[in-house]
Motif scaffolding. Structure first.
Motif, PDB file in Angstrom:
ATOM      1  N   GLY A 159       0.694  -0.948  -0.217  1.00  0.00           N
ATOM      2  CA  GLY A 159      -0.216   0.065  -0.216  1.00  0.00           C
ATOM      3  C   GLY A 159       0.637   1.335   0.069  1.00  0.00           C
ATOM      4  N   CYS A 160       2.403   0.902  -0.666  1.00  0.00           N
ATOM      5  CA  CYS A 160       3.539   2.922  -0.161  1.00  0.00           C
ATOM      6  C   CYS A 160       3.473   2.639  -1.730  1.00  0.00           C
ATOM      7  CB  CYS A 160       3.981   2.192   0.714  1.00  0.00           C
ATOM      8  SG  CYS A 160       2.967   1.960   2.562  1.00  0.00           S
ATOM      9  N   ILE A 161       2.730   2.867  -2.165  1.00  0.00           N
ATOM     10  CA  ILE A 161       2.603   3.524  -4.013  1.00  0.00           C
ATOM     11  C   ILE A 161       4.064   4.470  -3.941  1.00  0.00           C
ATOM     12  CG2 ILE A 161       1.253   4.642  -4.363  1.00  0.00           C
ATOM     13  CD1 ILE A 161       2.775   1.782  -6.064  1.00  0.00           C
ATOM     14  N   ALA A 162       4.112   5.292  -3.108  1.00  0.00           N
ATOM     15  CA  ALA A 162       4.774   6.193  -2.852  1.00  0.00           C
ATOM     16  C   ALA A 162       6.264   6.019  -2.430  1.00  0.00           C
ATOM     17  CB  ALA A 162       4.603   7.105  -2.254  1.00  0.00           C
ATOM     18  N   TYR A 163       6.331   5.145  -1.478  1.00  0.00           N
ATOM     19  CA  TYR A 163       7.091   4.141  -1.714  1.00  0.00           C
ATOM     20  C   TYR A 163       8.342   3.435  -2.507  1.00  0.00           C
ATOM     21  CZ  TYR A 163       8.384   5.550   3.040  1.00  0.00           C
ATOM     22  OH  TYR A 163       8.542   5.737   4.722  1.00  0.00           O
ATOM     23  N   ALA A 164       7.572   3.040  -2.961  1.00  0.00           N
ATOM     24  CA  ALA A 164       7.236   2.259  -4.391  1.00  0.00           C
ATOM     25  C   ALA A 164       8.562   2.671  -5.238  1.00  0.00           C
ATOM     26  CB  ALA A 164       6.705   1.135  -4.717  1.00  0.00           C
ATOM     27  N   HIS A 165       7.602   4.488  -5.719  1.00  0.00           N
ATOM     28  CA  HIS A 165       8.570   5.244  -6.858  1.00  0.00           C
ATOM     29  C   HIS A 165       9.594   5.789  -6.235  1.00  0.00           C
ATOM     30  CE1 HIS A 165       7.840   8.768  -9.728  1.00  0.00           C
ATOM     31  NE2 HIS A 165       7.812   7.476 -10.464  1.00  0.00           N
ATOM     32  N   PHE A 166       9.607   6.170  -4.831  1.00  0.00           N
ATOM     33  CA  PHE A 166      11.065   6.593  -4.061  1.00  0.00           C
ATOM     34  C   PHE A 166      12.498   5.911  -4.884  1.00  0.00           C
ATOM     35  CE2 PHE A 166      14.147   6.678  -1.479  1.00  0.00           C
ATOM     36  CZ  PHE A 166      14.413   8.362  -1.704  1.00  0.00           C
TER      37      PHE A 166
END
Length: 357
Positions: A159-166
């Motif tokens: 659920g942490c798509i922002a972390y994934a993109h980072f």
């Protein structure tokens, strides 16, 4: 080779056969190779080279007792031993045991490599995944692409798509899997426009999308309601990239149209499929017909599904409910009578809508 009696296979040949046995789920043949290998050479030599393949075979076939037996005969100071056990447990769906094995590996001071990290991340929760991520930064795995691909995937599914993109944006190098993973992650989170932007960036970077890329991108369009964009993308697969769509891509388009309530378009699209549509395609259409209360298309989809799976009670229940909600009580009763004629019971979790509901 063995039956001819001319040449005795070496341990590398036996390892190769064991890998094939695992792929085929051929436990009995694998056990024969196990016994033959121990007769042919001493146990230490056999387990050093073939132990990992043997362990994966036993774990994958659900024989954890035998996998554990092999594990304790292998070199505990070798990272390959631990990687094989962790992979076997993950493959068997026993993530909690894989994590216990990983912790024990750390406790023994065995040096973790990229294979360890990329395997264990598939079963990590967010807290554990962040701990592994910290270890990756500390140990400088910067050039190991599979490790960062696994991190992107872990953050996406937690659920942490922002972390994934980072993590994706900080990668020194990216491969096809990197792009597919991040595109699929944004699609799963309903961020279809971002997924399509990433697809454009991928093409501009010189990496050509494959069939998996388009499955991810089409699914992203479906989950985000980007129907026109998804249809255009589907036809670009062949026109611009020379790829032939497979059943999964057709299913994505059907799901996309059905979610948007364009049920007649979905039905006609299915009718034009070069492959025979399967139960999943028709099931997606029938479910959408129930949601959007489309009786005509729902009737057609249900009749085809019942033809494919005449003993699946859920199809009858869905069609009966569509009729009932449309006030067609006689048709609903007829479907229920068909269901009873097959001796079928209503599946738990589904309800039949009766007259006056």
């Amino acid at each position: 080779m063995v039956n001819v009696g001319m040449v005795s296979p070496d341990v590398d040949a036996l390892s190769g056969v064991l890998v094939s046995c695992r792929s085929l789920g051929a436990l009995a043949s694998g056990r024969e190779i196990h016994g033959y290998g121990l007769k042919l050479m001493c146990g230490d030599v056999f387990y050093k080279s073939a132990g990992a393949a043997l362990l994966a075979l036993y774990a994958g076939c659900g024989r954890l007792d035998r996998a554990d037996n092999v594990f304790w005969r292998m070199d505990k100071g070798d990272v390959v031993t631990w990687n094989a056990m962790i992979f076997g447990l993950v493959d068997a769906g026993l993530g909690h045991l894989a994590l216990e094995c990983f912790r024990e590996m750390q406790g023994r001071g065995v040096k973790i490599d990229g294979t360890t990290v990329s395997t264990i991340l598939t079963v990590c929760d967010l807290r554990c995944g962040k701990e592994v991520h910290a270890y990756v930064r500390k140990r400088n795995f910067g050039c190991v692409i599979p490790v960062y691909n696994a991190l992107v995937h872990m953050y996406s599914i937690r659920g942490c798509i922002a972390y994934a993109h980072f993590v994706f944006s900080t990668m020194v190098a990216r491969d096809l899997v990197s792009w597919n993973t991040v595109i699929g992650g944004f699609g799963t989170h309903g961020l279809g426009q971002t997924a399509l932007e990433l697809l454009r960036e991928m093409s501009d970077s010189g990496i050509s999308p494959d069939l998996v890329t388009f499955s991810c991108a089409l699914s992203a369009c479906s989950h985000s309601g980007l129907v026109d964009e998804g249809i255009e993308l589907f036809y670009r697969m062949t026109k611009d990239f020379g790829l032939t769509p497979v059943r999964e891509h057709f299913s994505c388009v059907v799901d996309m149209l059905a979610r948007a309530g364009r049920l007649e378009d979905a039905f006609h699209f299915i009718d034009q499929m070069p492959q025979e549509p399967d139960k999943h395609v028709w099931g997606a259409l029938l479910a959408a017909c129930q949601e959007h209360q489309n009786v005509s298309v729902g009737k057609l989809a249900a009749e085809i599904l019942i033809g494919l799976e005449p003993l699946e009670a859920g199809h009858y229940v869905t069609l009966s409910n569509i009729y009932s909600r449309a006030g067609r009580w006689d048709d609903a009763a007829r479907v229920r009578k068909m269901m009873e004629g097959h001796g079928l019971l209503k599946p738990s979790g589904l309800s039949l809508v009766g007259a006056g509901s």
